[in-house]
Design a protein around this motif. Structure first.
Motif, short mmCIF file in Angstrom:
data_model
loop_
_atom_site.label_atom_id
_atom_site.label_comp_id
_atom_site.label_asym_id
_atom_site.label_seq_id
_atom_site.Cartn_x
_atom_site.Cartn_y
_atom_site.Cartn_z
N MET A 1 11.57 -11.84 -19.70
CA MET A 1 11.46 -13.27 -19.42
C MET A 1 10.00 -13.63 -19.09
O MET A 1 9.30 -12.89 -18.40
N VAL A 2 9.57 -14.78 -19.58
CA VAL A 2 8.20 -15.24 -19.37
C VAL A 2 8.15 -16.17 -18.17
O VAL A 2 8.99 -17.07 -18.03
N SER A 3 7.16 -15.96 -17.29
CA SER A 3 7.03 -16.84 -16.13
C SER A 3 6.40 -18.17 -16.55
O SER A 3 5.82 -18.30 -17.64
N ARG A 4 6.50 -19.14 -15.66
CA ARG A 4 5.88 -20.45 -15.92
C ARG A 4 4.37 -20.30 -16.11
O ARG A 4 3.79 -20.93 -16.98
N ARG A 5 3.76 -19.46 -15.28
CA ARG A 5 2.31 -19.25 -15.39
C ARG A 5 1.95 -18.62 -16.72
O ARG A 5 1.01 -19.06 -17.41
N GLU A 6 2.69 -17.60 -17.10
CA GLU A 6 2.43 -16.93 -18.37
C GLU A 6 2.66 -17.86 -19.55
O GLU A 6 1.92 -17.82 -20.54
N ALA A 7 3.69 -18.70 -19.44
CA ALA A 7 4.00 -19.64 -20.52
C ALA A 7 2.85 -20.62 -20.72
O ALA A 7 2.47 -20.93 -21.85
N ARG A 8 2.28 -21.07 -19.61
CA ARG A 8 1.17 -22.02 -19.74
C ARG A 8 -0.06 -21.35 -20.35
O ARG A 8 -0.74 -21.93 -21.19
N LEU A 9 -0.36 -20.14 -19.91
CA LEU A 9 -1.52 -19.43 -20.46
C LEU A 9 -1.36 -19.20 -21.96
O LEU A 9 -2.31 -19.39 -22.74
N ALA A 10 -0.16 -18.82 -22.38
CA ALA A 10 0.09 -18.58 -23.80
C ALA A 10 0.02 -19.88 -24.59
O ALA A 10 -0.54 -19.93 -25.69
N LEU A 11 0.55 -20.95 -24.01
CA LEU A 11 0.52 -22.24 -24.69
C LEU A 11 -0.92 -22.74 -24.82
O LEU A 11 -1.32 -23.24 -25.89
N ARG A 12 -1.68 -22.59 -23.77
CA ARG A 12 -3.08 -23.02 -23.81
C ARG A 12 -3.84 -22.30 -24.92
O ARG A 12 -4.63 -22.90 -25.65
N GLN A 13 -3.57 -21.01 -25.07
CA GLN A 13 -4.24 -20.23 -26.10
C GLN A 13 -3.82 -20.69 -27.50
O GLN A 13 -4.65 -20.80 -28.40
N GLN A 14 -2.54 -20.99 -27.67
CA GLN A 14 -2.05 -21.47 -28.96
C GLN A 14 -2.70 -22.80 -29.34
O GLN A 14 -3.10 -23.01 -30.49
N LEU A 15 -2.78 -23.69 -28.37
CA LEU A 15 -3.35 -25.00 -28.65
C LEU A 15 -4.85 -24.89 -28.95
O LEU A 15 -5.37 -25.61 -29.81
N ARG A 16 -5.52 -23.99 -28.25
CA ARG A 16 -6.95 -23.79 -28.51
C ARG A 16 -7.16 -23.24 -29.92
O ARG A 16 -8.03 -23.71 -30.66
N LYS A 17 -6.35 -22.26 -30.30
CA LYS A 17 -6.45 -21.70 -31.64
C LYS A 17 -6.11 -22.74 -32.70
O LYS A 17 -6.61 -22.69 -33.83
N GLY A 18 -5.25 -23.69 -32.32
CA GLY A 18 -4.86 -24.75 -33.26
C GLY A 18 -5.91 -25.83 -33.40
O GLY A 18 -5.72 -26.79 -34.16
N GLY A 19 -7.01 -25.72 -32.67
CA GLY A 19 -8.12 -26.66 -32.81
C GLY A 19 -8.00 -27.92 -31.98
O GLY A 19 -8.76 -28.87 -32.19
N LEU A 20 -7.10 -27.96 -31.02
CA LEU A 20 -6.96 -29.14 -30.18
C LEU A 20 -8.09 -29.22 -29.16
O LEU A 20 -8.52 -28.18 -28.62
N GLU A 21 -8.53 -30.42 -28.86
CA GLU A 21 -9.72 -30.61 -28.04
C GLU A 21 -9.49 -30.36 -26.56
O GLU A 21 -10.41 -29.98 -25.84
N SER A 22 -8.27 -30.59 -26.07
CA SER A 22 -8.01 -30.48 -24.63
C SER A 22 -6.82 -29.57 -24.37
O SER A 22 -5.78 -30.01 -23.88
#
Length: 288
Positions: A1-22
Motif C-alpha cells: 500500500m502507498v502512503s499519502r506522502r509517497e503518493a504525492r511524491l510519485a504524482l509530483r514526479q509524473q506531472l513534472r515528467k509530463g511537462g506541467l509547469e507547477s
C-alpha cells in the motif's frame, strides 16, 4: 500500500515528467481533492497513512486525465475567483485572475451609488457578476449568457455563493434583447476575444474550454465592434461600459467606444502591467 506522502511524491514526479509547469501545486491539489482534506493540515502520522484502493484508483484516473491535457480546474470541479468558489467543468470558461481587474474597475465605477444596476454580458460561469453582487449587496446584477452548458454553471454558482442574480438566456448580439434591458448604471463584459490565429495555436489545456467562449472572429474584435452601439441605450447617462480585452487590443477597442459616442475612455492594467480593461462613459447629456 502507498502512503499519502509517497503518493504525492510519485504524482509530483509524473506531472513534472509530463511537462506541467507547477507539479508541486497541482500534485497537492489533486491529492487533496481525492482525500477531501488538506495535506498541509495533516500531521506527519496522517501523511503516512495508506491510500485506500478507491482513493488510489481515483488519483490514477485524475493523473491520466491531467497528463492528457484536461485542465486542473475541470478535474477539481471548482476554482476560486475574487475569493469566492466557482463550479467549473466542460462547457464553461475557467475564471482567471486577470479578470479580477474587470471586477475592481466595475466596483470603482459603481462607487457612490446606493443601489447600482449592473449588467454582465457573456456571463459564462457568472464569476464577474457574482463577485460584483457579493461586493454590492444593495445592487441588482443581471447576467446574460447564451450557452446552455454555461447557464447551468451560472445558476449553480449563484446558489453556491448565495447571491441573488437575475439570469437571462440570450444572445448579446441580439438587438431585441438589448432593447428589452434599460436603466443600467454599469455594463461589464469579458467577451470572446481570441483571433483565428490564436485559436489555431491554443495550448492543450485551453482546447478543452468551449470554443464559443473564446472565438472573437477573424481579428478577435467582433464583440467589441458590435456591443458598444448595441447596448448604449441600455446605459443611463453617465453610466459606464467596461470590457476585458486581450493583449494588444487596447487601441482598437478604445476607437470602437469613441466611434460609438462614448466619452472619458480609460484603460487599466492587470497585475502584470498588461492593459486588461477598457471603459467608456455614456455622455451625461444623452437622452434616456
Amino acid at each position: 500500500m502507498v502512503s499519502r506522502r509517497e503518493a504525492r511524491l510519485a504524482l509530483r514526479q509524473q506531472l513534472r515528467k509530463g511537462g506541467l509547469e507547477s507539479p508541486d501545486f497541482e500534485s497537492a491539489c489533486l491529492l487533496e481533492h481525492v482525500l477531501g482534506a488538506s495535506c498541509r493540515l495533516m500531521t506527519r502520522q496522517q501523511l503516512e497513512e495508506p491510500l485506500t484502493g478507491e482513493q488510489a484508483a481515483a488519483l490514477h484516473a485524475l493523473t491520466r486525465r491531467r497528463l492528457a491535457g484536461e485542465p486542473l480546474q475541470y478535474l477539481l470541479g471548482e476554482w476560486e475567483f475574487y475569493g469566492l468558489p466557482f463550479r467549473v467543468g466542460p462547457g464553461v470558461l475557467i475564471p482567471r485572475q486577470d479578470t479580477e481587474t474587470l471586477v475592481e474597475c466595475a466596483l470603482r465605477a459603481a462607487e457612490g451609488m446606493s443601489a447600482p444596476k449592473i449588467l454582465d454580458l457573456c456571463a459564462g460561469s457568472g464569476c464577474i457578476g457574482i463577485a460584483l453582487a457579493h461586493c454590492l449587496p444593495h445592487g441588482r446584477v443581471t447576467a446574460v449568457e447564451q450557452s446552455a452548458d454555461a447557464l447551468r454553471y451560472l445558476q449553480e454558482n449563484a446558489a453556491l455563493n448565495r447571491t441573488p442574480l437575475h439570469i437571462v438566456k440570450g444572445d448579446v448580439l441580439d438587438p431585441a434583447l438589448a432593447e428589452s434591458i434599460r436603466g443600467v448604471d454599469v455594463i461589464v463584459s469579458n467577451p470572446p476575444y481570441l483571433t483565428e490565429a490564436d485559436l489555431a495555436a491554443l495550448q492543450k489545456e485551453v482546447q478543452f474550454e468551449p470554443r464559443a467562449a473564446l472565438d472573437g472572429g477573424q481579428d478577435g474584435l467582433l464583440f467589441y465592434r458590435e456591443l458598444p452601439a448595441l447596448w448604449q441605450e441600455s446605459l443611463n447617462p453617465g453610466g459606464r461600459l467596461l470590457f476585458e480585452i486581450g493583449m494588444g487590443q487596447e487601441a482598437a477597442v478604445s476607437s470602437f467606444l469613441t466611434h460609438a459616442g462614448y466619452e472619458n475612455i480609460e484603460s487599466f492594467p492587470d497585475l502584470a502591467g498588461i492593459s486588461r480593461v477598457v471603459s467608456g462613459m455614456r455622455p451625461a447629456g444623452a437622452r434616456r
